[in-house]
Design an enzyme around this catalytic site. Structure first.
Site, PDB file in Angstrom:
ATOM      1  N   GLN A  10       0.819  -1.254   0.093  1.00  0.00           N
ATOM      2  CA  GLN A  10      -0.084  -0.043   0.046  1.00  0.00           C
ATOM      3  C   GLN A  10       0.936   1.308  -0.060  1.00  0.00           C
ATOM      4  OE1 GLN A  10      -3.071  -0.293   3.070  1.00  0.00           O
ATOM      5  NE2 GLN A  10      -3.896   1.699   2.669  1.00  0.00           N
ATOM      6  N   GLN A  42       1.379 -10.705  11.062  1.00  0.00           N
ATOM      7  CA  GLN A  42       1.974  -9.448  10.034  1.00  0.00           C
ATOM      8  C   GLN A  42       1.282  -8.307  10.253  1.00  0.00           C
ATOM      9  OE1 GLN A  42       0.530  -8.734   6.917  1.00  0.00           O
ATOM     10  NE2 GLN A  42       2.216  -9.051   5.397  1.00  0.00           N
ATOM     11  N   HIS A 100       0.522  -2.126  11.331  1.00  0.00           N
ATOM     12  CA  HIS A 100       1.587  -2.851  11.876  1.00  0.00           C
ATOM     13  C   HIS A 100       1.837  -2.586  13.375  1.00  0.00           C
ATOM     14  CE1 HIS A 100       2.444  -4.955   8.101  1.00  0.00           C
ATOM     15  NE2 HIS A 100       2.194  -3.640   7.595  1.00  0.00           N
ATOM     16  N   ARG A 159      -8.826  -8.486   4.898  1.00  0.00           N
ATOM     17  CA  ARG A 159      -7.681  -7.914   5.719  1.00  0.00           C
ATOM     18  C   ARG A 159      -8.081  -6.204   5.729  1.00  0.00           C
ATOM     19  NH1 ARG A 159      -2.574  -5.591   4.201  1.00  0.00           N
ATOM     20  NH2 ARG A 159      -0.949  -6.332   5.665  1.00  0.00           N
ATOM     21  N   SER A 178       4.776  -5.621   3.634  1.00  0.00           N
ATOM     22  CA  SER A 178       3.636  -5.679   3.973  1.00  0.00           C
ATOM     23  C   SER A 178       2.336  -6.343   3.175  1.00  0.00           C
ATOM     24  CB  SER A 178       3.267  -4.409   4.309  1.00  0.00           C
ATOM     25  OG  SER A 178       1.935  -4.326   4.965  1.00  0.00           O
ATOM     26  N   LEU A 179       1.352  -5.585   2.671  1.00  0.00           N
ATOM     27  CA  LEU A 179       0.673  -6.367   1.628  1.00  0.00           C
ATOM     28  C   LEU A 179       1.040  -7.198   0.570  1.00  0.00           C
ATOM     29  CD1 LEU A 179      -2.515  -6.494   0.336  1.00  0.00           C
ATOM     30  CD2 LEU A 179      -1.615  -4.485  -0.998  1.00  0.00           C
TER      31      LEU A 179
END
Length: 308
Positions: free
Chosen positions: A10, A249, A200, A116, A91-92
């Site tokens: 993202q 995560q 996060h 998510r 991340s993503l």
């Protein structure tokens, strides 16, 4: 040359992304069509025509970036690109890496990512959470600044992106206090990021736990190409390991510096960012100036990588 493929998350989205690729490779529109059928709206039209504010919403951005990364990977394959020896994602982007490594289908990953994004968006009311970047301070100093600023709230270092570049997240007021302390500690620059979801951080713990249900419904298997988790810079193993780590995560820091080191330590000699933008390529150059870096964010850069 051994290639590691890395996938952005993202923040790398932009209106009009991948239009030039779509003109030459049918795989792009086909991938977006698959996603649109799943999502119930025309993702390609939204990505191309906007509005940009809509594309920037977490519940749209995350499915869009997964789709874009998979589309770029399919173009790479169709163009005869080499098979990478490792993969990773920011991340993503880890979901994209797992799809492209064969660990999960695009459809299953999209279902999980949609859930998510919904859980993350709902976890903290808009205006309560925040993320910000701190430039020019060591990791330990940023961690201490966050600890000192938190008080009864949350302020944490959540993205260790490159030496001297750390993103923090938490309650907006605590993040703002941390930025003031960072300036007093000698930060070269601090800036609030245009997101309201404190990804996060501990504020996402409930979202991560709730995501377990969607992860359990997805069909995972061991990756066909090793995928290094950016949460702890070690490769994913079997399906249960993947599900457990993807749940954590959501509320665990992104260890991108360690992840890039893990890729090069394991023998990677070149890193290619697969997807829109060049964010990860820039970070890799700051982390390891000796490793060649490329991107697949346009037809021109795709051709450069195919010829290298």
């Amino acid at each position: 040359m051994t290639i590691a493929m890395v996938f952005p998350g993202q923040g790398s989205q932009s209106q009009g992304m991948q239009a030039d690729m779509a003109d030459e490779y049918g795989e792009v529109r086909e991938t977006y069509a698959e996603a649109s059928d799943m999502l119930g709206y025309d993702l390609w039209r939204l990505v191309q025509d906007g509005p940009a504010e809509k594309l920037g919403e977490t519940v749209v951005t995350q499915p869009a970036m997964l789709t874009a990364g998979v589309a770029a990977w399919r173009v790479w394959q169709a163009a005869g690109g080499g098979v990478p020896v490792q993969m990773a994602g920011h991340s993503l982007g880890e979901y994209t890496a797992l799809v492209c490594s064969g660990a999960v289908s695009f459809a299953d990953a999209l279902a999980v990512v949609r859930r998510r994004s919904e859980l993350m968006q709902a976890a903290v009311p808009v205006g309560i959470g925040a993320m910000a970047a701190i430039l020019g301070l060591g990791d330990e100093v940023v961690v201490k600044v966050c600890d000192d600023a938190a008080g009864e709230e949350v302020a944490e270092a959540v993205n260790f992106n490159a030496p001297g570049q750390v993103v923090i997240a938490g309650h907006k007021a605590a993040v703002e206090r941390a930025l003031e302390l960072a300036k007093e500690s000698g930060a070269r620059r601090t800036l609030m990021l245009p997101v309201s979801v404190p990804a996060h951080s501990a504020l996402m713990r409930d979202a991560g736990i709730a995501l377990s249900e969607a992860l359990a419904a997805a069909d995972f298997s061991a990756p066909g190409v090793p995928v290094v988790s950016a949460s702890d810079a070690t490769p994913y193993n079997d399906a249960d390991d993947i599900r457990a780590r993807l749940s954590r995560q959501v509320y665990s820091p992104v260890q991108w510096v360690r992840t890039v080191a893990a890729l090069t330590d394991a023998g990677t000699t070149s890193i290619v960012e697969c997807g829109p933008g060049r964010v990860l390529a820039g970070l890799v150059r700051r982390i390891d100036k000796s490793t060649p870096v490329g991107t697949i964010d346009s037809i021109g850069n795709l051709q450069k990588q195919l010829q290298s």
